[in-house]
Design a protein around this motif. Sequence first.
Motif, PDB file in Angstrom:
ATOM      1  N   VAL A 211       4.474   2.955   0.346  1.00 32.64           N
ATOM      2  CA  VAL A 211       4.652   4.378   0.653  1.00 32.64           C
ATOM      3  C   VAL A 211       3.589   4.837   1.652  1.00 32.64           C
ATOM      4  CG1 VAL A 211       4.509   6.726  -0.289  1.00 32.64           C
ATOM      5  CG2 VAL A 211       5.771   4.962  -1.529  1.00 32.64           C
ATOM      6  N   ALA A 212       2.332   4.450   1.416  1.00 35.77           N
ATOM      7  CA  ALA A 212       1.244   4.855   2.301  1.00 35.77           C
ATOM      8  C   ALA A 212       1.466   4.347   3.719  1.00 35.77           C
ATOM      9  CB  ALA A 212      -0.086   4.340   1.758  1.00 35.77           C
ATOM     10  N   ALA A 213       1.927   3.084   3.838  1.00 37.70           N
ATOM     11  CA  ALA A 213       2.156   2.502   5.165  1.00 37.70           C
ATOM     12  C   ALA A 213       3.307   3.188   5.879  1.00 37.70           C
ATOM     13  CB  ALA A 213       2.430   1.003   5.022  1.00 37.70           C
ATOM     14  N   GLU A 214       4.411   3.399   5.182  1.00 43.01           N
ATOM     15  CA  GLU A 214       5.588   4.001   5.800  1.00 43.01           C
ATOM     16  C   GLU A 214       5.350   5.458   6.175  1.00 43.01           C
ATOM     17  OE1 GLU A 214       8.706   3.355   2.984  1.00 43.01           O
ATOM     18  OE2 GLU A 214       8.964   1.241   3.504  1.00 43.01           O
ATOM     19  N   ALA A 215       4.523   6.156   5.405  1.00 39.65           N
ATOM     20  CA  ALA A 215       4.269   7.574   5.666  1.00 39.65           C
ATOM     21  C   ALA A 215       3.134   7.783   6.661  1.00 39.65           C
ATOM     22  CB  ALA A 215       3.956   8.297   4.363  1.00 39.65           C
ATOM     23  N   GLY A 216       2.390   6.733   6.993  1.00 37.44           N
ATOM     24  CA  GLY A 216       1.306   6.864   7.961  1.00 37.44           C
ATOM     25  C   GLY A 216       0.158   7.723   7.474  1.00 37.44           C
ATOM     26  N   VAL A 217      -0.266   7.520   6.225  1.00 39.53           N
ATOM     27  CA  VAL A 217      -1.330   8.350   5.662  1.00 39.53           C
ATOM     28  C   VAL A 217      -2.690   7.885   6.168  1.00 39.53           C
ATOM     29  CG1 VAL A 217       0.104   8.645   3.611  1.00 39.53           C
ATOM     30  CG2 VAL A 217      -1.794   7.011   3.538  1.00 39.53           C
ATOM     31  N   GLY A 218      -3.676   8.764   6.083  1.00 41.27           N
ATOM     32  CA  GLY A 218      -5.017   8.405   6.519  1.00 41.27           C
ATOM     33  C   GLY A 218      -5.738   7.524   5.529  1.00 41.27           C
ATOM     34  N   ARG A 219      -5.564   7.816   4.247  1.00 41.71           N
ATOM     35  CA  ARG A 219      -6.254   7.052   3.206  1.00 41.71           C
ATOM     36  C   ARG A 219      -5.425   7.080   1.926  1.00 41.71           C
ATOM     37  NH1 ARG A 219     -12.630   6.704   2.520  1.00 41.71           N
ATOM     38  NH2 ARG A 219     -12.739   5.182   0.845  1.00 41.71           N
ATOM     39  N   LEU A 220      -5.474   5.978   1.178  1.00 41.23           N
ATOM     40  CA  LEU A 220      -4.736   5.854  -0.078  1.00 41.23           C
ATOM     41  C   LEU A 220      -5.718   5.769  -1.233  1.00 41.23           C
ATOM     42  CD1 LEU A 220      -2.184   5.324  -1.803  1.00 41.23           C
ATOM     43  CD2 LEU A 220      -2.382   2.890  -1.165  1.00 41.23           C
ATOM     44  N   LEU A 221      -5.558   6.670  -2.205  1.00 36.76           N
ATOM     45  CA  LEU A 221      -6.325   6.648  -3.444  1.00 36.76           C
ATOM     46  C   LEU A 221      -5.375   6.346  -4.588  1.00 36.76           C
ATOM     47  CD1 LEU A 221      -8.561   9.837  -2.958  1.00 36.76           C
ATOM     48  CD2 LEU A 221      -9.100   7.473  -2.356  1.00 36.76           C
ATOM     49  N   LEU A 222      -5.680   5.324  -5.361  1.00 34.94           N
ATOM     50  CA  LEU A 222      -4.818   4.886  -6.459  1.00 34.94           C
ATOM     51  C   LEU A 222      -5.308   5.456  -7.781  1.00 34.94           C
ATOM     52  CD1 LEU A 222      -4.532   1.137  -5.416  1.00 34.94           C
ATOM     53  CD2 LEU A 222      -2.830   2.932  -5.021  1.00 34.94           C
ATOM     54  N   THR A 223      -4.377   5.990  -8.569  1.00 33.06           N
ATOM     55  CA  THR A 223      -4.715   6.604  -9.844  1.00 33.06           C
ATOM     56  C   THR A 223      -3.649   6.273 -10.879  1.00 33.06           C
ATOM     57  OG1 THR A 223      -5.401   8.691 -10.887  1.00 33.06           O
ATOM     58  CG2 THR A 223      -3.542   8.808  -9.337  1.00 33.06           C
ATOM     59  N   HIS A 224      -3.844   6.755 -12.113  1.00 29.39           N
ATOM     60  CA  HIS A 224      -2.866   6.594 -13.200  1.00 29.39           C
ATOM     61  C   HIS A 224      -2.589   5.115 -13.504  1.00 29.39           C
ATOM     62  CE1 HIS A 224       0.872   7.192 -15.550  1.00 29.39           C
ATOM     63  NE2 HIS A 224       0.404   8.425 -15.748  1.00 29.39           N
ATOM     64  N   ILE A 225      -3.610   4.284 -13.404  1.00 30.48           N
ATOM     65  CA  ILE A 225      -3.473   2.878 -13.778  1.00 30.48           C
ATOM     66  C   ILE A 225      -3.635   2.780 -15.294  1.00 30.48           C
ATOM     67  CG2 ILE A 225      -4.456   0.563 -13.517  1.00 30.48           C
ATOM     68  CD1 ILE A 225      -5.319   1.383 -10.700  1.00 30.48           C
TER      69      ILE A 225
END
Length: 270
Positions: A211-225
């Motif tokens: 999702v982050a790659a396809e949407a072209g986001v600046g930074r990805l933070l992962l949560t809810h693990i």
Amino acid sequence: MLLTILGCSGSLPGPHGPASGYLVEADGCRLAIELGSGVLASLQARHDLFSLDALLFSHLHPDHCGDFTTLAVTRRYHTHPPYDTRERRLPVHGPSETADRLARAYAETAEELLTTDLSDVFEFHMLSEDAVTRIGPFEITAVRVDHPAEAYGFRIATKGATLAYTGDTGPCDALRTLAEGVDVLLSEATWTHADDRPTGKHLSGVQAGRVAAEAGVGRLLLTHIAPWTDRDAVLAEARSQFTGPVEVVDQGGTYVVDEPVVRVIGGHGN
């Protein structure tokens, strides 16, 4: 825009931290997103509970709203609140049944439920997909996502920064719209990737990274693990799909969201 991780354990509190809860601040306005089990304690360690300007719920599973009833006790029965909570009710934005569902959680008996109305100290607003809600400096757009309950992701923008939060969701087309070009994507990544995972519930690290790659986001933070999931494995999965900056958040972490970078101030815990 400041993002503080009040809690980030997926599906239930972890051994060292609360379930889902986040604080977003800008220009003196303080917005809480989710109030899962244990989050109220984390919030109290940082701020007066009466300093919130609004509360958002992406959906109404207990790991996202379980501490609401104790916030209601605070606003109803605190012996010396800083203001009249009936004159200055806290806006609560959530799915269509939010007021009723939270009243049911609060009432101790069926008889009490007949007269329980939490609108004495809360002002309930129903989320509407793609409608823009303005709270202080924030423009908030709710996007319906794929989860067993009525669930939304949030796109939160100020003049200088944009944050997208997936809430709980499986892979869906709405996520790309939600995250398109944002400075930071705060994405759930409950489990590692496997073909036999239940559909329409959660994302893996692979799917969050995609999702982050396809949407072209600046930074990805992962949560809810989830507490039983290998955090390092989820992080490696996300990095296999997204070449930009990516990390797993920690309870207590505070991030400055702006363009083009996110600076991490601190954090600890699960």
